[in-house]
Scaffold this motif. Structure first.
Motif, PDB file in Angstrom:
ATOM      1  N   ARG A 275       0.517  -1.232  -0.124  1.00 28.11           N
ATOM      2  CA  ARG A 275      -0.043   0.019   0.152  1.00 28.11           C
ATOM      3  C   ARG A 275       0.875   1.425  -0.196  1.00 28.11           C
ATOM      4  NH1 ARG A 275      -5.662  -1.744   0.775  1.00 28.11           N
ATOM      5  NH2 ARG A 275      -5.223   0.879   0.387  1.00 28.11           N
ATOM      6  N   ARG A 276       2.093   1.167   0.501  1.00 24.48           N
ATOM      7  CA  ARG A 276       3.075   2.006   0.629  1.00 24.48           C
ATOM      8  C   ARG A 276       3.815   2.459  -0.868  1.00 24.48           C
ATOM      9  NH1 ARG A 276       8.246   1.899   1.735  1.00 24.48           N
ATOM     10  NH2 ARG A 276       7.560  -0.118   2.262  1.00 24.48           N
ATOM     11  N   LEU A 277       4.085   1.639  -1.553  1.00 25.72           N
ATOM     12  CA  LEU A 277       4.841   0.789  -2.857  1.00 25.72           C
ATOM     13  C   LEU A 277       3.778   1.372  -3.617  1.00 25.72           C
ATOM     14  CD1 LEU A 277       7.486  -1.119  -1.635  1.00 25.72           C
ATOM     15  CD2 LEU A 277       8.278   1.597  -1.922  1.00 25.72           C
ATOM     16  N   VAL A 278       3.151   0.958  -4.575  1.00 24.80           N
ATOM     17  CA  VAL A 278       2.081   0.481  -5.369  1.00 24.80           C
ATOM     18  C   VAL A 278       1.595   1.414  -6.212  1.00 24.80           C
ATOM     19  CG1 VAL A 278       0.367  -0.787  -6.351  1.00 24.80           C
ATOM     20  CG2 VAL A 278       1.764  -1.886  -5.026  1.00 24.80           C
ATOM     21  N   PRO A 279       0.701   2.254  -4.798  1.00 25.28           N
ATOM     22  CA  PRO A 279       0.097   3.842  -5.429  1.00 25.28           C
ATOM     23  C   PRO A 279       1.032   5.212  -5.794  1.00 25.28           C
ATOM     24  CG  PRO A 279      -0.592   3.049  -3.051  1.00 25.28           C
ATOM     25  CD  PRO A 279       0.850   2.286  -3.851  1.00 25.28           C
ATOM     26  N   ALA A 280       2.405   4.537  -5.742  1.00 25.25           N
ATOM     27  CA  ALA A 280       3.509   5.931  -6.020  1.00 25.25           C
ATOM     28  C   ALA A 280       4.212   5.269  -7.597  1.00 25.25           C
ATOM     29  CB  ALA A 280       4.398   5.593  -5.105  1.00 25.25           C
ATOM     30  N   LEU A 281       3.677   4.175  -7.923  1.00 28.03           N
ATOM     31  CA  LEU A 281       4.117   3.378  -9.373  1.00 28.03           C
ATOM     32  C   LEU A 281       2.530   3.970 -10.126  1.00 28.03           C
ATOM     33  CD1 LEU A 281       5.539   0.496  -9.080  1.00 28.03           C
ATOM     34  CD2 LEU A 281       6.853   2.483  -9.414  1.00 28.03           C
ATOM     35  N   TRP A 282       1.680   3.543  -9.554  1.00 31.29           N
ATOM     36  CA  TRP A 282       0.248   3.796 -10.769  1.00 31.29           C
ATOM     37  C   TRP A 282      -0.883   4.277 -10.069  1.00 31.29           C
ATOM     38  CZ3 TRP A 282       1.918  -2.246 -10.713  1.00 31.29           C
ATOM     39  CH2 TRP A 282       3.214  -2.296 -10.719  1.00 31.29           C
ATOM     40  N   GLU A 283      -1.802   4.664 -10.068  1.00 33.70           N
ATOM     41  CA  GLU A 283      -2.348   5.719  -9.951  1.00 33.70           C
ATOM     42  C   GLU A 283      -4.086   4.847  -9.909  1.00 33.70           C
ATOM     43  OE1 GLU A 283      -5.582   9.779 -10.197  1.00 33.70           O
ATOM     44  OE2 GLU A 283      -3.619   9.719 -10.767  1.00 33.70           O
ATOM     45  N   LEU A 284      -4.687   4.464  -9.321  1.00 41.07           N
ATOM     46  CA  LEU A 284      -5.914   3.343  -9.385  1.00 41.07           C
ATOM     47  C   LEU A 284      -6.276   3.430  -8.336  1.00 41.07           C
ATOM     48  CD1 LEU A 284      -3.161   0.264  -9.060  1.00 41.07           C
ATOM     49  CD2 LEU A 284      -4.858   0.849 -11.134  1.00 41.07           C
ATOM     50  N   ASP A 285      -7.675   3.245  -8.444  1.00 38.25           N
ATOM     51  CA  ASP A 285      -9.237   3.142  -7.492  1.00 38.25           C
ATOM     52  C   ASP A 285      -8.743   2.375  -6.886  1.00 38.25           C
ATOM     53  OD1 ASP A 285     -10.055   0.691  -8.883  1.00 38.25           O
ATOM     54  OD2 ASP A 285     -11.441   2.206 -10.063  1.00 38.25           O
ATOM     55  N   GLU A 286      -9.749   1.664  -5.420  1.00 36.09           N
ATOM     56  CA  GLU A 286      -9.249   0.634  -4.587  1.00 36.09           C
ATOM     57  C   GLU A 286      -9.586  -0.240  -4.279  1.00 36.09           C
ATOM     58  OE1 GLU A 286      -8.396  -0.885  -0.452  1.00 36.09           O
ATOM     59  OE2 GLU A 286      -7.878   1.734  -1.612  1.00 36.09           O
ATOM     60  N   PRO A 287     -10.837  -0.797  -5.738  1.00 37.78           N
ATOM     61  CA  PRO A 287     -11.390  -2.104  -5.748  1.00 37.78           C
ATOM     62  C   PRO A 287      -9.754  -2.518  -6.731  1.00 37.78           C
ATOM     63  CG  PRO A 287     -13.020  -1.152  -6.151  1.00 37.78           C
ATOM     64  CD  PRO A 287     -12.070   0.179  -5.753  1.00 37.78           C
ATOM     65  N   SER A 288      -9.002  -1.551  -8.047  1.00 37.61           N
ATOM     66  CA  SER A 288      -7.851  -2.098  -9.148  1.00 37.61           C
ATOM     67  C   SER A 288      -6.929  -2.499  -7.595  1.00 37.61           C
ATOM     68  CB  SER A 288      -8.102  -0.972  -9.692  1.00 37.61           C
ATOM     69  OG  SER A 288      -9.527  -0.460 -10.729  1.00 37.61           O
ATOM     70  N   LEU A 289      -6.570  -1.569  -6.853  1.00 39.43           N
ATOM     71  CA  LEU A 289      -5.696  -1.827  -6.178  1.00 39.43           C
ATOM     72  C   LEU A 289      -5.335  -2.530  -5.033  1.00 39.43           C
ATOM     73  CD1 LEU A 289      -2.593  -0.266  -4.964  1.00 39.43           C
ATOM     74  CD2 LEU A 289      -4.295   1.095  -3.089  1.00 39.43           C
ATOM     75  N   ARG A 290      -6.722  -3.416  -4.117  1.00 43.31           N
ATOM     76  CA  ARG A 290      -6.647  -4.462  -4.009  1.00 43.31           C
ATOM     77  C   ARG A 290      -6.362  -5.576  -5.013  1.00 43.31           C
ATOM     78  NH1 ARG A 290     -11.679  -4.112  -0.101  1.00 43.31           N
ATOM     79  NH2 ARG A 290     -11.281  -1.920   1.281  1.00 43.31           N
ATOM     80  N   LEU A 291      -6.507  -5.539  -6.375  1.00 43.18           N
ATOM     81  CA  LEU A 291      -6.933  -6.730  -7.227  1.00 43.18           C
ATOM     82  C   LEU A 291      -5.543  -7.024  -7.482  1.00 43.18           C
ATOM     83  CD1 LEU A 291      -8.973  -7.953  -9.829  1.00 43.18           C
ATOM     84  CD2 LEU A 291      -6.914  -7.772  -9.904  1.00 43.18           C
ATOM     85  N   VAL A 292      -5.070  -5.566  -7.799  1.00 46.11           N
ATOM     86  CA  VAL A 292      -2.885  -5.833  -8.237  1.00 46.11           C
ATOM     87  C   VAL A 292      -2.459  -6.374  -7.375  1.00 46.11           C
ATOM     88  CG1 VAL A 292      -1.394  -4.254  -9.003  1.00 46.11           C
ATOM     89  CG2 VAL A 292      -3.334  -4.115  -9.938  1.00 46.11           C
ATOM     90  N   CYS A 293      -2.592  -6.007  -6.064  1.00 43.81           N
ATOM     91  CA  CYS A 293      -1.313  -6.538  -4.784  1.00 43.81           C
ATOM     92  C   CYS A 293      -1.868  -7.865  -4.803  1.00 43.81           C
ATOM     93  CB  CYS A 293      -1.480  -5.195  -4.199  1.00 43.81           C
ATOM     94  SG  CYS A 293      -1.498  -3.786  -3.680  1.00 43.81           S
ATOM     95  N   ASP A 294      -2.902  -7.932  -4.401  1.00 46.89           N
ATOM     96  CA  ASP A 294      -2.638  -9.571  -3.989  1.00 46.89           C
ATOM     97  C   ASP A 294      -3.314 -10.452  -5.375  1.00 46.89           C
ATOM     98  OD1 ASP A 294      -4.614 -11.454  -2.765  1.00 46.89           O
ATOM     99  OD2 ASP A 294      -6.005 -12.020  -5.033  1.00 46.89           O
ATOM    100  N   HIS A 295      -2.555  -9.532  -6.407  1.00 47.24           N
ATOM    101  CA  HIS A 295      -2.971 -11.096  -7.088  1.00 47.24           C
ATOM    102  C   HIS A 295      -0.938 -10.587  -7.844  1.00 47.24           C
ATOM    103  CE1 HIS A 295      -6.469 -11.337  -8.160  1.00 47.24           C
ATOM    104  NE2 HIS A 295      -6.997 -11.796  -9.560  1.00 47.24           N
ATOM    105  N   LEU A 296      -0.519  -9.816  -7.468  1.00 48.31           N
ATOM    106  CA  LEU A 296       1.066  -9.591  -8.113  1.00 48.31           C
ATOM    107  C   LEU A 296       2.275 -10.352  -6.649  1.00 48.31           C
ATOM    108  CD1 LEU A 296       1.384  -6.164  -9.456  1.00 48.31           C
ATOM    109  CD2 LEU A 296       2.457  -8.240 -10.276  1.00 48.31           C
ATOM    110  N   ARG A 297       1.055 -10.644  -5.188  1.00 47.35           N
ATOM    111  CA  ARG A 297       1.814 -11.274  -4.019  1.00 47.35           C
ATOM    112  C   ARG A 297       2.189 -12.421  -4.751  1.00 47.35           C
ATOM    113  NH1 ARG A 297      -0.874 -12.620   0.859  1.00 47.35           N
ATOM    114  NH2 ARG A 297      -0.005 -11.854   2.753  1.00 47.35           N
ATOM    115  N   SER A 298       0.370 -13.418  -4.867  1.00 45.94           N
ATOM    116  CA  SER A 298      -0.144 -14.136  -4.992  1.00 45.94           C
ATOM    117  C   SER A 298       0.903 -14.991  -5.885  1.00 45.94           C
ATOM    118  CB  SER A 298      -1.443 -14.576  -5.601  1.00 45.94           C
ATOM    119  OG  SER A 298      -2.266 -13.864  -4.195  1.00 45.94           O
TER     120      SER A 298
END
Length: 388
Positions: free
Chosen positions: A245-268
């Motif tokens: 949550r600290r680093l991804v929003p600094a890379l890409w401007e995403l709404d909350e649902p998209s941010l959650r999906l991107v973080c979850d799927h990349l981490r997975s």
């Protein structure tokens, strides 16, 4: 209480009660198991639940990483993750459900400091094959915890055949009002701990026979419990996601649902690659490919220049360390970037296919099936390539 503290508290509590800690397995289940990935801590223990003596004894505790593809479409809500950690305990023919639930209540309320008034339980009400789980009901009634009786929701199985039995689930209230309704009536009750009284085996014809021993198999979702203990409203806000949550929003401007999906799927995806899986068109590799391509579809929806090469090394190191994996971060990054290049070629081919006269109007279900089966274009990608 961060997640490491939660793990230590859980493991030490059960070690003090005679449980031996076993090493969690990878996401890849034993060869005889029909599932693609380990979905619960019991998968590696199936032979011992069926009666084989375990070398460490009858009482076990562990931390197991799990992956559930059935929850992919729910990722982004407050409770579901693709890859997560499960805290587990087992009684292999030793104590029964009454003891397990008693310890569970004590650990939650005394060890973790959960207000007993925020607890709700469910128990099995019986069906045409087996009677009601009166022992679990009595445990909760003795402790003043409200209980909801269900049938289908409180029967646990490992698939169409194999070990199974009634379960009692423990829920925590996460709403900002006093607790109300029941777990099946209000989704602010979040399930955190499932205690399965694994006494039966389901045969191919659907009938039940007793297992050689009466077991208890429990699973507590680490991220869900940590979220509640940390006073957060979503698993994506607990401490394991802090660097994301600290680093991804600094890379890409995403709404909350998209941010959650991107973080979850990349981490997975990092964890799946760390366990030795490569992208492919079938099986485990297809699950990995789907995770990566869903991320790329979201990222490029608003900006085609976005790419995975920008991901900071810290996210790779943090995730691999969290899941106790020894693969080099650069090796995981290479797999992701190779798949990103394949995705780029798929995008170009998709644009050419969709430019054909046949696909210029509204797309039918037949069109979408054809595009997927013949050209490998999933429907969410097709929609992203269509002119707005």
């Amino acid at each position: 209480m961060n997640t490491d503290h939660v793990v230590r508290t859980f493991v030490e509590y059960f070690q003090e009660r005679g449980h031996r800690r076993i090493t969690g397995s990878t996401l890849l289940p034993p060869p005889v198991d029909p599932v693609l990935f380990t979905t619960s801590g019991m998968h590696p223990l199936t032979p011992y639940l069926e009666g084989r003596p375990h070398p460490l004894g009858r009482r076990l505790v562990n931390v197991q990483r799990c992956l559930r593809t059935t929850d992919l479409d729910e990722v982004g809500d407050n409770t579901h993750l693709t890859v997560f950690e499960m805290l587990g305990t087992w009684s292999l023919g030793d104590y029964e459900g009454r003891q397990s639930l008693g310890w569970g209540y004590e650990l939650l309320t005394q060890g973790f400091g959960v207000d007993p008034g925020l607890l709700h339980a469910t128990a099995f009400g019986g069906d045409g094959r087996t009677g009601p789980d009166t022992a679990s009901l009595e445990v909760w009634q003795e402790r003043g915890v409200p209980v909801e009786i269900t049938t289908d929701d409180n029967w646990w199985s490992n698939g169409p055949t194999g070990p199974c039995g009634p379960d009692s689930e423990i829920f925590l209230w996460t709403g900002d009002t006093p607790p109300q309704s029941t777990p099946t009536g209000d989704d602010r009750w979040v399930e955190v701990w499932n205690h399965v009284m694994m006494r039966h085996r389901r045969l191919d014809d659907g009938s039940l026979v007793p297992l050689p021993q009466r077991n208890v198999d429990t699973g507590l979702g680490l991220e869900r419990l940590a979220t509640v203990l940390q006073g957060r409203t979503s698993v994506f806000e607990c401490d394991v996601f802090d660097p994301w949550r600290r680093l991804v929003p600094a890379l890409w401007e995403l709404d909350e649902p998209s941010l959650r999906l991107v973080c979850d799927h990349l981490r997975s995806a990092i964890v799946v690659i760390g366990d030795g899986v490569s992208p492919a068109n079938t099986g485990r590799g297809y699950v990995l490919r789907r995770l990566v391509r869903r991320v790329l579809t979201v990222l490029r929806r608003d900006d085609p220049s976005r790419g995975l090469g920008d991901l900071p090394d810290e996210l790779f190191r943090h995730t691999l360390h969290r899941f106790r994996q020894t693969v080099a971060p650069d090796a995981v990054r290479k797999v992701l970037l190779d798949e990103e290049r394949r995705f780029g070629r798929l995008l170009e081919r998709g644009r050419q296919v969709l430019a054909r006269p046949r696909f210029r109007g509204p797309l039918s279900e037949e069109d979408l099936s054809y595009l997927h089966d013949t050209h490998g274009l999933p429907r969410d990608l097709v929609r992203s390539l269509r002119p707005r």
